[in-house]
Every structure is written in C-alpha cells, then in structure tokens.
Write an enzyme that holds these catalytic residues in place. Structure first.
Site, PDB file in Angstrom:
ATOM      1  N   HIS A  98       0.850  -1.193   0.000  1.00  0.00           N
ATOM      2  CA  HIS A  98       0.000   0.000   0.000  1.00  0.00           C
ATOM      3  C   HIS A  98       0.881   1.236   0.000  1.00  0.00           C
ATOM      4  O   HIS A  98       2.080   1.165   0.266  1.00  0.00           O
ATOM      5  CB  HIS A  98      -0.902   0.035   1.248  1.00  0.00           C
ATOM      6  CG  HIS A  98      -0.155   0.203   2.528  1.00  0.00           C
ATOM      7  ND1 HIS A  98       0.560  -0.823   3.110  1.00  0.00           N
ATOM      8  CD2 HIS A  98       0.038   1.281   3.335  1.00  0.00           C
ATOM      9  CE1 HIS A  98       1.134  -0.392   4.219  1.00  0.00           C
ATOM     10  NE2 HIS A  98       0.854   0.895   4.386  1.00  0.00           N
ATOM     11  N   ASP A 100       0.499   5.074   1.910  1.00  0.00           N
ATOM     12  CA  ASP A 100      -0.353   5.732   2.899  1.00  0.00           C
ATOM     13  C   ASP A 100      -1.053   6.951   2.292  1.00  0.00           C
ATOM     14  O   ASP A 100      -0.485   7.648   1.459  1.00  0.00           O
ATOM     15  CB  ASP A 100       0.494   6.214   4.088  1.00  0.00           C
ATOM     16  CG  ASP A 100       1.271   5.077   4.752  1.00  0.00           C
ATOM     17  OD1 ASP A 100       0.795   3.930   4.711  1.00  0.00           O
ATOM     18  OD2 ASP A 100       2.345   5.350   5.306  1.00  0.00           O
ATOM     19  N   HIS A 253       4.846   0.378   0.415  1.00  0.00           N
ATOM     20  CA  HIS A 253       5.558  -0.403   1.424  1.00  0.00           C
ATOM     21  C   HIS A 253       4.679  -1.543   1.936  1.00  0.00           C
ATOM     22  O   HIS A 253       3.453  -1.529   1.760  1.00  0.00           O
ATOM     23  CB  HIS A 253       6.068   0.474   2.572  1.00  0.00           C
ATOM     24  CG  HIS A 253       5.030   1.326   3.224  1.00  0.00           C
ATOM     25  ND1 HIS A 253       4.608   2.534   2.721  1.00  0.00           N
ATOM     26  CD2 HIS A 253       4.318   1.141   4.358  1.00  0.00           C
ATOM     27  CE1 HIS A 253       3.688   3.053   3.517  1.00  0.00           C
ATOM     28  NE2 HIS A 253       3.485   2.220   4.516  1.00  0.00           N
ATOM     29  N   ARG A 268       6.163   6.865  14.400  1.00  0.00           N
ATOM     30  CA  ARG A 268       6.010   7.346  13.032  1.00  0.00           C
ATOM     31  C   ARG A 268       5.561   8.795  13.017  1.00  0.00           C
ATOM     32  O   ARG A 268       4.597   9.163  13.680  1.00  0.00           O
ATOM     33  CB  ARG A 268       4.957   6.482  12.337  1.00  0.00           C
ATOM     34  CG  ARG A 268       4.795   6.800  10.866  1.00  0.00           C
ATOM     35  CD  ARG A 268       3.730   5.919  10.261  1.00  0.00           C
ATOM     36  NE  ARG A 268       2.586   6.749   9.961  1.00  0.00           N
ATOM     37  CZ  ARG A 268       1.646   6.434   9.094  1.00  0.00           C
ATOM     38  NH1 ARG A 268       1.682   5.277   8.459  1.00  0.00           N
ATOM     39  NH2 ARG A 268       0.656   7.248   8.876  1.00  0.00           N
TER      40      ARG A 268
END
Ligand SMILES: O=C(O)CCC(=O)C(=O)O
Ligand SMILES: [Fe+2]
Length: 278
Positions: A98, A100, A253, A268
């Site tokens: 995917h 983000d 990723h 993150r």
C-alpha cells in the site's frame, strides 16, 4: 564539525545514508538529504538516537507534520503515531502492499518511521518503486493509463465496515472519520523528481474513475503485480535506531508479518504533502 555523508543505493529504490546524526543537521546536510530523498524515494539511516523531541524537530525541518486520524498516538506526543505489535497480537499494521494516505485529496508526502524495539528475527519492511514500475511498462500501456484517474478510499480500511481484522481495529481510532474518497491521476508527475509515478495501490484504490470495480479489477491487478516485482523493490531489515523516511508518491511499502510471538515498536511521524497532477 561537518559530517561526511555516504549514500549507497539499495537497488531500484532507496538508499542507505551513513555518517549522519539526524539530531544535528545543518543547512548543507539538509540540502544533501533533500536531494537524495528526491532521487531515491526512501532513505535509510542506522544507529540513530532520537528522543521524541529530536524526531519531531527532524520532521519539522522537512515540512509540516500531519497528524494521522486513525493511528494511536504516543503518550504526550500527539504528532507521533505508534506502530506497535504485541507478542500476543496476530495481525500487523501495513501487512500488504500500500501507500499511505492516497484516500486524501492532498495525500501526505511520506513518513519517518523510527525503530524502538525490533523482533529477534523478521519484521522487515519491503519498499517498491512506483516510478521504476512506471518506467518498465510498455509505451502502449503507458498511453492507455495517461488519461485515467482512479478513485481511492479509506472507508474499507479504517471505517466502520472495514475489512481489517478485529484486533487491529482495536488499535485504530476514529472509524467515523474514515469517509475520505479522493480521485487522483493514475500516473502522476512526482512533485520532487519530475518522474512519472504509478499512483494506484492495493490498499486504498477502489477502481478507475468512470469504470466499475469489476471492469477495473483486471488492469489494477496487472499493475499491482507489476509494481511488486522483485526488480522494483528493496527490503529493509530494521535494528533499534534505524529510521526510514519514505515518499508516499514514489513508493509502496509492506510490513512483513513474520515474527509471531515477538514485539515490534516504532514511532512514526508523517509530513503534509501537496495536491497531485498528471
Ligand atoms: O511497520 C512498518 O514497517 C510500516 C507500517 C505501515 O504501513 C505504516 O507505518 O504506514
Ligand atoms: Fe503504511
């Protein structure tokens, strides 16, 4: 004292940057990192010692922080999201290809993911270059894709009718806010590098605009397997202190879920992006 930087490409995508202390960047280093980021799409740094304040300062020196509505936050640091898997938890976050935020009208630029605790074995992250993948398509398919847009959504992942495992849902927040749908060109011109990039992904893309889901599926499936081909990818093995900074507009990723019974904990920070065009 000035730092001597070495930058080693990791295949079709990514580069490992050595000789940099991310808590002590000067203007010249920032310029080098910005240009490496545009060229390689994801940068890997080893042996960093970043307090949450350092991580935030690092992110802010690259842009404006985006606070993810769905991820849990680190205690006391609302602009740091926590990517955590506990030993008893089976499913992981991001365990499939995917990119983000493609469901946002203005998708986030990318994220800086910093490893605090890594499993003894496994827990790697794969990255794929959507630019290299575009380049290796035939001219005929490039022409076909040139005029197309795709519809993206967060509903089926973060929303109330999600397809995600229940135990992961317990880690996400604000299911009611997962009502974003966005339309983007299937082939974008990357805002930093000027390269063409295939901007569809298995996580959030629903269909081509003006096509049904069923009509879209075969061509999307073709593109998905094409982007994920080994020659378009690299694999990051994390150690405590590794930081990866990836570009959502040039990469996908996949967090590999092969460390059952062990713990993995990352922080993150996500950066705001800009609107995308063909
Ligand atoms: O844990 C990882 O390696 C990446 C998880 C993920 O997909 C993300 O943080 O966006
Ligand atoms: Fe992700």
């Amino acid at each position: 004292m000035s730092q001597t930087v070495s930058i080693t490409p990791t295949g079709a995508v990514g580069a490992e940057v050595r000789g940099v202390d991310l808590s002590a960047l000067d203007d010249q280093l920032m310029a080098e990192l910005r240009s490496a980021f545009a060229e390689y799409s994801v940068l890997f740094f080893r042996e960093q010692k970043l307090a949450p304040e350092d991580h935030i300062a690092l992110a802010e020196s690259f842009g404006e922080i985006n606070v993810n509505r769905f991820f849990p936050q680190v205690d006391g640091y609302p602009n740091i999201a926590e990517v955590r898997k506990e030993p008893k938890q089976k499913a992981n976050i991001g365990g499939g290809w995917h990119t983000d935020h493609s469901y946002d009208q203005i998708p986030a630029l990318g994220s800086m993911l910093y490893a605090l605790q890594t499993p003894e074995t496994g827990g790697d992250t794969l990255f794929a270059s959507t630019c290299a993948a575009y380049d290796s398509l035939s001219d005929g398919l490039k022409d076909t894709l040139a005029g197309l847009n795709a519809v993206h959504s967060s509903r089926h992942v973060f929303g109330n009718n999600t397809n995600q495992p229940r135990e992961l849902l317990a880690r996400f927040n604000n299911a009611d806010a997962a009502v974003q749908d966005a339309i983007h060109p299937v082939v974008i011109t990357h805002p930093l590098s000027g390269r063409k990039s295939l901007y569809v992904n298995p996580g959030f893309t629903l269909r081509f605009e003006g096509w049904t889901k069923d009509e879209s599926a075969p061509l999307l499936q073709y593109l998905y397997q094409h982007v994920g081909r080994p020659e378009h990818t690299t694999r990051l093995h994390w150690q405590v202190g590794t930081l990866a900074f990836w570009d959502n507009r040039a990469t996908w990723h996949w967090a590999v879920n092969d460390y059952q019974g062990q713990k993995r904990l990352m922080h993150r920070i996500t950066l705001e992006g800009e609107s995308l065009s063909a």
